[in-house]
Write an enzyme that holds these catalytic residues in place. Structure first.
Site, mmCIF file in Angstrom:
data_model
loop_
_atom_site.group_PDB
_atom_site.id
_atom_site.type_symbol
_atom_site.label_atom_id
_atom_site.label_comp_id
_atom_site.label_asym_id
_atom_site.label_seq_id
_atom_site.Cartn_x
_atom_site.Cartn_y
_atom_site.Cartn_z
ATOM 1 N N LYS A 1 0.839 -1.201 0.000
ATOM 2 C CA LYS A 1 0.000 0.000 0.000
ATOM 3 C C LYS A 1 0.873 1.251 0.000
ATOM 4 O O LYS A 1 0.686 2.160 -0.779
ATOM 5 C CB LYS A 1 -0.914 -0.040 1.231
ATOM 6 C CG LYS A 1 -1.835 1.146 1.342
ATOM 7 C CD LYS A 1 -2.767 1.004 2.524
ATOM 8 C CE LYS A 1 -3.468 2.331 2.769
ATOM 9 N NZ LYS A 1 -4.376 2.313 3.909
ATOM 10 N N GLU B 1 10.662 -4.676 4.481
ATOM 11 C CA GLU B 1 10.740 -6.093 4.077
ATOM 12 C C GLU B 1 10.396 -6.244 2.601
ATOM 13 O O GLU B 1 11.094 -6.931 1.839
ATOM 14 C CB GLU B 1 9.752 -6.944 4.898
ATOM 15 C CG GLU B 1 10.068 -7.057 6.374
ATOM 16 C CD GLU B 1 9.333 -6.021 7.208
ATOM 17 O OE1 GLU B 1 9.118 -4.883 6.725
ATOM 18 O OE2 GLU B 1 8.978 -6.344 8.359
ATOM 19 N N GLY C 1 -4.843 -1.888 5.139
ATOM 20 C CA GLY C 1 -4.027 -3.014 4.692
ATOM 21 C C GLY C 1 -4.691 -4.361 4.930
ATOM 22 O O GLY C 1 -4.792 -5.204 4.035
ATOM 23 N N ARG C 2 -5.181 -4.580 6.160
ATOM 24 C CA ARG C 2 -5.743 -5.894 6.490
ATOM 25 C C ARG C 2 -7.142 -6.093 5.923
ATOM 26 O O ARG C 2 -7.750 -7.142 6.113
ATOM 27 C CB ARG C 2 -5.711 -6.108 8.008
ATOM 28 C CG ARG C 2 -6.339 -4.995 8.823
ATOM 29 C CD ARG C 2 -5.911 -5.077 10.287
ATOM 30 N NE ARG C 2 -6.361 -3.928 11.082
ATOM 31 C CZ ARG C 2 -5.703 -2.795 11.179
ATOM 32 N NH1 ARG C 2 -4.574 -2.613 10.521
ATOM 33 N NH2 ARG C 2 -6.157 -1.810 11.935
ATOM 34 N N GLU D 1 -4.655 -6.778 14.972
ATOM 35 C CA GLU D 1 -4.128 -5.463 14.577
ATOM 36 C C GLU D 1 -5.248 -4.418 14.640
ATOM 37 O O GLU D 1 -4.994 -3.236 14.824
ATOM 38 C CB GLU D 1 -3.519 -5.527 13.162
ATOM 39 C CG GLU D 1 -2.505 -4.415 12.899
ATOM 40 C CD GLU D 1 -1.756 -4.551 11.575
ATOM 41 O OE1 GLU D 1 -2.344 -4.255 10.524
ATOM 42 O OE2 GLU D 1 -0.564 -4.907 11.584
ATOM 43 N N HIS E 1 -5.075 -33.406 17.779
ATOM 44 C CA HIS E 1 -3.932 -34.216 18.227
ATOM 45 C C HIS E 1 -2.796 -33.336 18.718
ATOM 46 O O HIS E 1 -1.663 -33.785 18.818
ATOM 47 C CB HIS E 1 -3.478 -35.131 17.086
ATOM 48 C CG HIS E 1 -4.567 -36.060 16.652
ATOM 49 N ND1 HIS E 1 -4.750 -37.299 17.214
ATOM 50 C CD2 HIS E 1 -5.581 -35.893 15.753
ATOM 51 C CE1 HIS E 1 -5.807 -37.875 16.657
ATOM 52 N NE2 HIS E 1 -6.330 -37.038 15.771
ATOM 53 N N LYS F 1 9.521 -0.964 14.267
ATOM 54 C CA LYS F 1 10.063 -0.603 12.946
ATOM 55 C C LYS F 1 11.125 0.471 13.099
ATOM 56 O O LYS F 1 12.200 0.397 12.505
ATOM 57 C CB LYS F 1 8.951 -0.046 12.048
ATOM 58 C CG LYS F 1 7.951 -1.063 11.540
ATOM 59 C CD LYS F 1 7.004 -0.389 10.542
ATOM 60 C CE LYS F 1 5.813 -1.254 10.215
ATOM 61 N NZ LYS F 1 4.822 -0.608 9.365
HETATM 62 O O1 F6P Z 1 3.229 -3.340 9.820
HETATM 63 C C1 F6P Z 1 1.877 -3.259 9.711
HETATM 64 C C2 F6P Z 1 1.399 -2.879 8.330
HETATM 65 O O2 F6P Z 1 1.309 -1.508 8.221
HETATM 66 C C3 F6P Z 1 0.069 -3.551 8.056
HETATM 67 O O3 F6P Z 1 -1.001 -2.897 8.587
HETATM 68 C C4 F6P Z 1 0.097 -3.665 6.584
HETATM 69 O O4 F6P Z 1 -0.844 -4.592 6.139
HETATM 70 C C5 F6P Z 1 1.538 -4.080 6.352
HETATM 71 O O5 F6P Z 1 2.264 -3.345 7.301
HETATM 72 C C6 F6P Z 1 2.069 -3.877 4.977
HETATM 73 O O6 F6P Z 1 2.033 -2.548 4.568
HETATM 74 P P1 F6P Z 1 2.224 -2.135 3.050
HETATM 75 O O7 F6P Z 1 1.124 -2.748 2.263
HETATM 76 O O8 F6P Z 1 2.172 -0.640 3.033
HETATM 77 O O9 F6P Z 1 3.559 -2.649 2.589
#
Ligand code: F6P
Length: 545
Positions: free
Chosen positions: A205, A211, A266-267, A352, A383, A511
C-alpha cells in the site's frame, strides 16, 4: 462512550453473577428448542450459537450494549464513507470495493465507484492477458509463475484466499508468496523458478515497507542477472499500491500499476488491487464471485436486525466472554484443509484492529479488548492442543467451521472429518462427569480403587463454549461471505469497546528501532546506545559474525 459507562455494562455484570454457575448441559435440558432459538440459517450458512453460555436475557443485555454504543449509526457511518479512522483522518471503505449493486458510494463528495470499477476492469484485462500470453515475458514466452511480494495485509489475505480456492485454480499460472525479509523466503522461492517465465507482483500500500522493498530489490537483481535489461523490468514487474511515485522510482511504469486508495486498510485490502494474485490464480470470474459473497454478507450485516445478524451476534458473544467471564483467548478451528491459513489471516484482521488500550478519544480503557486469536485446522489440532481445550484450567471459546460438501469427496473421508467436527463441540460442551467416567471404567476389568485413582484424570468439566458455522460448500462466494463476516465482527467489537479498529500505531516502535539498529550491525566498535540487554545482544552478535 466507554463501554464501562453504559447502563448495559452494569446490568451485564449483575447478570453474570447469576450465570457463572450455570452449565451448558442445564441450558439444553431446560429448553428443548434451544438449537432452533439460538441458530441462524442465512444463505448457505448455518450459524449455531446455542452452545454458548447465554440465555435470552444475556442476549437482550448484550444487544442493549450494542444499541447504547450507537452501533446502527456507526455501521451506516462506515458504509457511507465518514472518516471513522479518526487518528489517521481516513474513511474506511473496503465495503465499496465489493459493492456489486448500483449504489453510488461517496467519499469527500465524489462517487468512488467509477474509480473502483476501472481498476477491476484493469485487473480483468490483465488477468486475461497473462493467461493468454498477450502480456508475456521479455523473450515472448507465456508466464508460468507469479510471485507476490508483500507483507501483512498485502500478503496474508491473498495468500489465504489462494490457498482456500486451490480447487478453483485456473491452472494457468502457479502462485507463490514471499513476505519475510529472512532471505530464505525469497531464495527458496526463486530457486525453483525460471526468470524468463516469472512475473513479480510488488504489493505494498505504502511502497515503503522495508521487508517488501528488500525482497523486491532481490527479485529485481535475480531477474537482471538472468540476462534481462533494465527496460525488461516493466515486462516482469507490476505493482499494487497507492504510491505512484515510489513505484515509478523502483522501475515499474504507471501502466503496470494497479492502484487503490488510502481508505482501504491493509488488512482489509484483499478486495482491492491487492487481490490481483487471486484473480491471476483462480481467474477474474472467481475473484468477482468472492466479491459478490462479501457483498451479500455486507447486506446481511447492514440490513438484518441485530437478533438475527450473524456478525453482531458473534461480536457480542465474544465481548461477553472477554469482559465478563475474563476469557481472553479465542480459537478458530476450520475443519477444512483448504482453510489452513485462515486463522493466521484472522490474527492480523482481529489483533491489529482491536489490540488497543485507549478509546477513540485517547482515554485509557478500564476493560480488556482484543482477545488472542489463534488456531489451526481440524482434525490435526485435536492431536495437538485440544487436550488443553478440554481439560486445561482455563476456558477458551472457539469457532468451529466446516463445509457440508467436500471438494474432494474420497471414500469415507468427509464423514469421518465431520464426525470429528460434531464430536468436538459436543465434547467441549457436555464433558464427562464422575458417574459417566465410573460407569465407563467399571465395564472394564478395573478395581474400585484403581477407578478412584484414575477418576479425576478422566473427568471432562465440559461447559466450554463454541460457535459452529456449517456452510454448504467452500466456493469463492461462501469464502467471501466468511471473510466479510469476521471483518464485521471485528468492527462491531471495536465500536462497543470504543476503539479505533482501523489504525495500527503499535507496529511503529519496533520498525523505528530496527532502522536505528541496522547501521550498528557488523561494527567493530562497541554499541552503547541502547539498554544493557540490547547492547549486549548486538555486541555479541557482532563479535561472532
Ligand atoms: O506493519 C503493519 C502494516 O502496516 C500492516 O497494517 C500492513 O498490512 C503491512 O504493514 C504492509 O504494509 P504495506 O502494504 O504498506 O507494505
Amino acid at each position: 462512550m466507554l463501554m464501562s459507562k453504559t447502563e448495559s455494562y452494569g446490568k451485564l455484570k449483575e447478570h453474570f453473577n447469576s450465570m457463572n454457575n450455570v452449565h451448558l448441559r442445564e441450558l439444553f435440558a431446560d429448553d428443548v428448542n434451544r438449537f432452533e432459538r439460538f441458530s441462524v440459517i442465512w444463505e448457505q450458512f448455518l450459524f449455531d450459537y446455542s452452545k454458548n453460555l447465554v440465555t435470552n436475557e444475556t442476549l437482550r443485555l448484550l444487544l442493549g450494549l450494542a444499541h447504547e454504543s450507537n452501533l446502527s449509526e456507526k455501521i451506516e457511518a462506515q458504509f457511507k464513507g465518514e472518516k471513522i479512522n479518526n487518528t489517521e483522518n481516513r474513511a474506511v471503505l473496503h465495503t465499496a470495493l465489493r459493492n456489486r449493486g448500483n449504489e453510488e458510494v461517496y467519499f469527500e463528495g465524489k462517487d468512488i465507484m467509477p474509480g473502483i470499477r476501472k481498476v477491476l476492469e484493469q485487473m480483468e484485462q490483465f488477468t486475461q492477458d497473462v493467461h493468454n500470453g498477450k502480456f508475456c515475458s521479455y523473450t515472448n514466452i507465456r508466464f508460468t509463475d507469479v510471485v507476490n511480494i508483500g507483507i501483512g495485509g498485502s500478503d496474508l489475505g491473498p495468500k489465504m484466499v489462494c490457498n482456500a480456492l486451490k480447487k478453483y485454480s485456473s491452472g494457468k499460472v502457479n502462485i507463490h508468496f514471499v513476505s519475510n525479509v529472512d532471505a530464505t523466503d525469497i531464495e527458496e522461492t526463486l530457486r525453483k523458478l525460471n526468470p524468463e517465465t516469472t512475473l513479480f507482483i510488488i504489493a505494498s500500500k505504502t511502497f515503503t515497507t522495508w521487508e517488501t522493498l528488500t525482497n523486491a530489490n532481490t527479485a529485481k537483481a535475480w531477474f537482471l542477472k538472468s540476462g534481462a535489461s533494465t527496460a525488461d523490468i516493466a515486462k516482469h514487474f507490476v505493482a499494487l499500491s497507492t504510491n505512484h511515485k515510489a513505484c515509478n522510482q523502483f522501475g515499474i511504469p504507471s501502466e503496470n500499476m494497479f492502484e487503490f486508495w488510502d481508505w482501504v486498510g491493509g488488512r482489509y485490502s484483499l478486495w482491492s488491487a491487492i487481490g490481483l494474485p487471486i484473480s491471476l490464480y483462480v481467474g477474474f470470474e472467481n475473484f468477482e464471485k468472492l466479491l459478490a459473497g462479501a457483498y451479500k454478507m455486507d447486506s446481511h450485516f447492514r440490513n438484518t436486525p441485530f437478533e438475527r445478524n450473524i456478525p453482531v451476534l458473534m461480536a457480542v458473544i465474544g465481548i461477553w466472554y472477554m469482559n465478563f467471564w475474563g476469557f481472553d483467548s479465542h480459537a478458530v478451528i476450520p475443519y477444512d484443509q483448504y482453510l489452513e491459513r485462515f486463522s493466521e489471516f484472522l490474527q492480523q484482521l482481529d489483533m491489529e484492529s482491536n489490540g488497543k488500550r485507549v478509546s477513540r478519544d485517547g482515554k485509557m480503557l478500564d476493560y480488556s479488548t482484543g482477545p488472542v486469536i489463534w488456531g489451526t485446522i481440524g482434525t490435526n489440532s485435536q492431536h495437538s492442543f485440544f487436550q488443553l481445550l478440554h481439560q486445561g484450567t482455563g476456558t477458551i471459546p472457539a469457532d468451529f467451521i466446516a463445509f457440508a460438501q467436500s471438494l474432494n469427496p474420497t471414500d469415507e473421508h468427509h464423514n469421518i472429518l465431520m464426525s470429528n467436527f460434531f464430536a468436538q463441540t459436543e465434547a467441549m460442551m457436555m464433558g464427562k462427569n464422575a458417574d459417566e467416567v465410573k460407569l465407563e471404567l467399571s465395564s472394564g476389568n478395573m478395581t474400585e480403587s484403581e477407578i478412584e485413582k484414575l477418576l479425576s484424570h478422566k473427568l471432562f468439566p465440559g461447559n466450554k463454549p463454541t460457535n459452529t458455522l456449517l456452510i454448504d460448500k467452500l466456493t469463492p462466494e461462501t469464502l467471501g461471505m466468511l471473510i466479510a463476516m469476521y471483518e464485521h465482527k471485528v468492527f462491531v467489537q471495536g465500536v462497543i469497546w470504543d476503539v479505533n479498529s482501523y489504525d495500527q500505531w503499535g507496529v511503529e516502535l519496533g520498525k523505528q528501532l530496527a532502522k536505528s539498529i541496522y547501521p550498528e550491525l557488523n561494527h567493530k566498535i562497541k554499541i552503547k546506545s541502547h539498554d544493557g540487554s540490547t547492547n549486549g545482544l548486538i555486541n555479541y552478535y557482532n563479535s561472532i559474525r
